[in-house]
Write an enzyme that holds these catalytic residues in place. Structure first.
Site, PDB file in Angstrom:
ATOM      1  N   ARG A 156       0.955  -1.235  -0.019  1.00  0.00           N
ATOM      2  CA  ARG A 156       0.095  -0.115   0.013  1.00  0.00           C
ATOM      3  C   ARG A 156       0.785   1.246  -0.124  1.00  0.00           C
ATOM      4  O   ARG A 156       0.428   2.254  -0.585  1.00  0.00           O
ATOM      5  CB  ARG A 156      -1.026  -0.022   1.317  1.00  0.00           C
ATOM      6  N   TYR A 157       2.124   1.203   0.734  1.00  0.00           N
ATOM      7  CA  TYR A 157       2.890   2.198   0.671  1.00  0.00           C
ATOM      8  C   TYR A 157       4.311   1.994   0.303  1.00  0.00           C
ATOM      9  O   TYR A 157       4.474   0.867   0.375  1.00  0.00           O
ATOM     10  CB  TYR A 157       3.020   2.690   2.379  1.00  0.00           C
ATOM     11  N   CYS A 211      -4.972 -18.073  13.994  1.00  0.00           N
ATOM     12  CA  CYS A 211      -4.512 -17.087  14.882  1.00  0.00           C
ATOM     13  C   CYS A 211      -4.738 -17.962  16.258  1.00  0.00           C
ATOM     14  O   CYS A 211      -5.397 -19.002  16.349  1.00  0.00           O
ATOM     15  CB  CYS A 211      -5.423 -15.887  15.324  1.00  0.00           C
ATOM     16  N   CYS A 235     -10.516 -12.817  17.383  1.00  0.00           N
ATOM     17  CA  CYS A 235     -11.224 -11.725  17.956  1.00  0.00           C
ATOM     18  C   CYS A 235     -12.494 -11.309  17.213  1.00  0.00           C
ATOM     19  O   CYS A 235     -12.473 -11.177  16.101  1.00  0.00           O
ATOM     20  CB  CYS A 235     -10.204 -10.322  17.825  1.00  0.00           C
ATOM     21  N   CYS A 293     -12.524  -8.761  14.243  1.00  0.00           N
ATOM     22  CA  CYS A 293     -11.397  -8.724  13.711  1.00  0.00           C
ATOM     23  C   CYS A 293     -11.665  -8.072  12.230  1.00  0.00           C
ATOM     24  O   CYS A 293     -12.548  -8.541  11.429  1.00  0.00           O
ATOM     25  CB  CYS A 293     -10.845 -10.221  13.471  1.00  0.00           C
ATOM     26  N   ARG A 336     -10.086  -8.795   9.574  1.00  0.00           N
ATOM     27  CA  ARG A 336      -9.809  -9.832   8.664  1.00  0.00           C
ATOM     28  C   ARG A 336     -10.469 -11.094   8.986  1.00  0.00           C
ATOM     29  O   ARG A 336     -10.076 -11.999   8.557  1.00  0.00           O
ATOM     30  CB  ARG A 336      -8.347 -10.105   8.302  1.00  0.00           C
ATOM     31  N   ASP A 354      -7.907   3.347   9.425  1.00  0.00           N
ATOM     32  CA  ASP A 354      -7.868   2.944   8.123  1.00  0.00           C
ATOM     33  C   ASP A 354      -9.158   3.138   7.159  1.00  0.00           C
ATOM     34  O   ASP A 354     -10.168   2.794   7.393  1.00  0.00           O
ATOM     35  CB  ASP A 354      -7.560   1.244   8.143  1.00  0.00           C
ATOM     36  N   LYS A 408      -3.799   4.655   6.483  1.00  0.00           N
ATOM     37  CA  LYS A 408      -4.088   4.874   7.556  1.00  0.00           C
ATOM     38  C   LYS A 408      -4.190   6.410   7.805  1.00  0.00           C
ATOM     39  O   LYS A 408      -3.503   7.110   7.117  1.00  0.00           O
ATOM     40  CB  LYS A 408      -3.146   4.581   8.749  1.00  0.00           C
TER      41      LYS A 408
HETATM   42  S1  SF4 Z   1      -7.305  -9.167  15.182  1.00  0.00           S
HETATM   43 FE1  SF4 Z   1      -7.914 -10.670  13.576  1.00  0.00          FE
HETATM   44  S2  SF4 Z   1      -5.619 -11.342  12.728  1.00  0.00           S
HETATM   45 FE2  SF4 Z   1      -5.292 -10.200  14.685  1.00  0.00          FE
HETATM   46  S3  SF4 Z   1      -5.370 -11.916  16.316  1.00  0.00           S
HETATM   47 FE3  SF4 Z   1      -7.575 -11.227  16.227  1.00  0.00          FE
HETATM   48  S4  SF4 Z   1      -8.467 -12.627  14.907  1.00  0.00           S
HETATM   49 FE4  SF4 Z   1      -6.381 -12.832  14.406  1.00  0.00          FE
END
Ligand code: SF4
Length: 363
Positions: free
Chosen positions: A96-97, A109, A113, A116, A118, A316, A323
């Site tokens: 991106r940069y 992971c 989360c 997240c 992604r 972002d 960002k």
């Molecule tokens: S934010 Fe997403 S990529 Fe980062 S640890 Fe949590 S689940 Fe994994």
């Protein structure tokens, strides 16, 4: 192939297991099964042990225990909220940069989360790692683009790789002359601190590049004794640490919690780096704050803690535009437009109490 270290045992991955452990309500099981069918679930023993099951609003549970609210998709949410795909010249690379690339090695992971950015790309069922051919093609891309000074290993979580594989990758990157910095973004020091052992630390250091670690934590309770020990082992090995935190409703969107978190980072030799505004990931509206709330929290931090404890509040920009700092502004022009008296630019500047001053002062 990038191999996943098989050390993580007893991680809870099924809603039924969460119910059995008292981390979710039996009445919610059907909804949680629907959430888990779309978005990965993983709660390590360390994180499970942090959750206060008596508190329905526990800030650790809000980050890791799925919620039926994830089935609600709000306007503007997107599977690729920060536009990685628009800047991906080869598999695994986001460029991106000019001077840096993201290198996405794994899609798994230690924990998943609930916010997240992604979330559509990580977890079991997605490709777990780059193939050897794709890995070699990504390395070739970095080798060919000589303006790339920094490689950011992200994911998924790069510390889910075995130390042996990580050492190979670090050696490969260190062998590229123009790559001087390798930064790894990880949840592992707080979510699975035992993984930060001598083998892992040995793997992170490679002659010819400087390794930085960005530790992701969102609540001061995540910095347990074990997590602090993991961060200390990294810092003692000479690896500089920075933090990244996501501003989350019901987790850290109050001044006292955010202040305690930033102080805890600094006490543990982790320089606060980013406070991310929540991305427009699908099913995460219940965890996002407003930008105005985030700015108010940043004003509070400015008044209460030293510069060492100040992260940069960033957004972002959706679509892959990078960002942007979105913290409160403290400086504005005081001269009226076109004024003949504007021989010298004068500014209004706001101090940490909210009081306004002129700079230079009026004589
Ligand atoms: S934010 Fe997403 S990529 Fe980062 S640890 Fe949590 S689940 Fe994994």
């Amino acid at each position: 192939m990038n191999r996943i270290d098989p050390k993580l045992l007893a991680t809870l991955r099924q809603p039924a297991d969460l119910v059995e452990r008292g981390l979710a309500k039996p009445a919610d099981l059907a909804d949680l099964e629907r959430v888990a069918a779309r978005y990965a679930v993983a709660v390590t023993p360390e994180v499970a042990g942090l959750i206060d099951t008596e508190n329905p609003d526990d800030p650790i549970a809000r980050q890791f225990i799925p919620s039926a609210l994830e089935l609600v998709h709000a306007a503007g949410e997107s599977a690729d909220p920060i536009g990685d795909d628009a800047h991906s010249p080869v598999a695994g690379i986001v460029h991106r940069y000019p001077d840096r690339v993201l290198f996405k090695l794994v899609h798994v992971c230690a924990v998943y989360c609930r916010f997240c950015f992604r979330r559509e790309m990580v977890g079991p069922g997605k490709a777990t790692a780059l193939s050897e051919d794709a890995y070699r093609a990504a390395l070739d891309y970095i080798r060919t683009n000589t303006e790339i000074w920094e490689v950011i290993l992200t994911g998924g979580d790069p510390l889910m790789l075995s130390p042996r594989r990580l050492a190979e990758i670090m050696t490969d990157l260190a062998g590229i002359d123009h790559v001087r910095i390798v930064r790894l973004h990880t949840r592992v020091p707080v979510a699975a601190p035992k993984r930060i052992d001598a083998d892992m630390i040995g793997a992170l250091r490679a002659c010819g590049v400087t390794t930085w670690i960005a530790v992701h934590a969102n609540h001061p309770r995540e910095l347990t004794g074990e997590a602090r020990g993991a961060c200390a082992r990294l810092a003692d090995a000479g690896i500089p640490l920075v933090s990244q935190t996501v501003l989350l409703r019901g987790v850290n969107d109050d001044a006292a919690t955010l202040e305690a978190l930033m102080r805890a980072f600094v006490e543990n030799r982790i320089k606060p780096y980013y406070l991310h505004h929540g991305d427009l990931a699908p099913g995460t509206a219940h965890l996002r704050t407003t930008i105005a709330e985030g700015q108010e929290l940043m004003r509070h931090l400015r008044g209460r803690v030293s510069g060492l404890c100040q992260p940069e509040y960033v957004l972002d920009i959706p679509g892959g535009h990078g960002k942007a700092p979105i913290g409160p502004h403290y400086l504005s022009h005081a001269n009226s437009q076109g004024s003949e008296l504007s021989l010298q630019t004068r500014y209004r500047i706001v101090d940490y109490c909210g009081d306004v001053h002129l700079y230079p002062p009026e004589s």
